[in-house]
Design an enzyme around this catalytic site. Structure first.
Site, PDB file in Angstrom:
ATOM      1  CG  ASN A   1     -78.434  -8.033  39.451  1.00 55.77           C
ATOM      2  OD1 ASN A   1     -78.733  -7.546  38.363  1.00 55.77           O
ATOM      3  ND2 ASN A   1     -79.280  -7.987  40.486  1.00 55.77           N
TER       4      ASN A   1
ATOM      5  CG  ASP B   1     -87.811  -6.071  39.235  1.00 50.38           C
ATOM      6  OD1 ASP B   1     -87.193  -7.142  39.385  1.00 50.38           O
ATOM      7  OD2 ASP B   1     -88.243  -5.403  40.190  1.00 50.38           O
TER       8      ASP B   1
END
Ligand code: FPP
Length: 247
Positions: free
Chosen positions: A75, A27
């Site tokens: 996503n 991330d």
């Protein structure tokens, strides 16, 4: 950190207590890019370079399973341009790294439904899985269109199918049997989860598999995650007292 300090850190690792399975939520690519006024995709490109390095480091440490969260079921909500960018980077990664991965006896596995991936990344991924399927030194398990909830629901549906077909009985269902209906069948649960970027959450990653995983968080963004951070995570992990609900 200079080379001497990195080596010193590496030497602090107890080679008899290496986590068997390390999972990583990569991330912070977007924020890393934003901080430099660069497009988010550049952050993902830089993140890919860290993947190349970390796979090598994990292999050298004799880690047997490395799970990377590359693209989640959520996503798809991102702008098309960014999704296309990540897919291109994935294709680039496979085309450039597959020979080396294969030579290093690493097996590529995928968790997630890759049928939703565009044709080129889907084909490259399938090629990589097929080419490396008999490799035995390390499993590189990549989450693509992966979600922990989706993993569990898919498992439940497949169990119901097998019950209907008479392959198993309801009474047979236990933790071990259920594990074999997940994408991670034949893999041990992660011992250590690494999540950089300052977020303290699981984000739908390997929910069932992480019941007793040790978590390691860091404020740095994934594109800044280097060998030394990996060593630090493992050293911290080795200080943990894992009781698995016992005493
Ligand atoms: C999370 O950061 C990262 C992603 C959603 C993509 C990760 C993909 C790669 C590192 C490249 C391809 C992968 C492989 C295995 C070769 P973010 O975009 O959510 O960052 P932010 O929270 O700062 O916005």
């Amino acid at each position: 950190m200079n080379d001497k300090d990195i080596l010193e850190l590496k030497n602090m690792i107890d080679i008899n207590n290496i986590p068997n399975h390390v999972a990583v939520i990569m991330d912070g690519n977007g924020r890393w890019a934003k901080k430099r006024s660069l497009p988010r995709t550049v952050g993902h490109q830089e993140g890919m370079k860290r993947v190349v390095e970390i796979v090598e480091v994990a292999k050298k440490l004799n880690i047997k399973y490395l799970s990377l969260y590359a693209f989640s079921t959520e996503n798809w909500k991102r702008p098309k341009e960014e999704i296309d960018g990540i897919m291109k980077i994935l294709v680039y990664y496979i085309r450039n790294e597959l020979e080396k991965i294969h030579k290093n006896n690493i097996k590529i596995q995928i968790m997630g439904n890759i049928n939703r991936l565009p044709k080129t990344p889907r084909e490259e991924v399938l090629k990589a899985v097929e080419k490396t399927k008999d490799n035995t030194d390390m499993v590189l398990n990549i989450g693509l269109n992966y979600g922990g909830k989706d993993d569990i629901i898919r498992g439940v549906k497949n169990i119901l199918k097998d019950i209907k077909m008479g392959k198993i009985n309801e009474e047979d269902i236990d933790v071990e049997l259920f594990s074999n209906y997940l994408y991670t069948k034949n893999m041990p649960d992660p011992d250590l989860l690494i999540r950089p970027s300052g977020e303290l959450r699981l984000s739908n990653f390997m929910l069932y598999q992480m019941a007793y995983t040790e978590f390691w968080f860091s404020d740095i963004f994934w594109p800044d995650f280097k060998e030394e951070h990996f060593y630090k995570a493992i050293i911290d992990y080795q200080k943990r007292n894992r009781r698995f609900g016992g005493i």
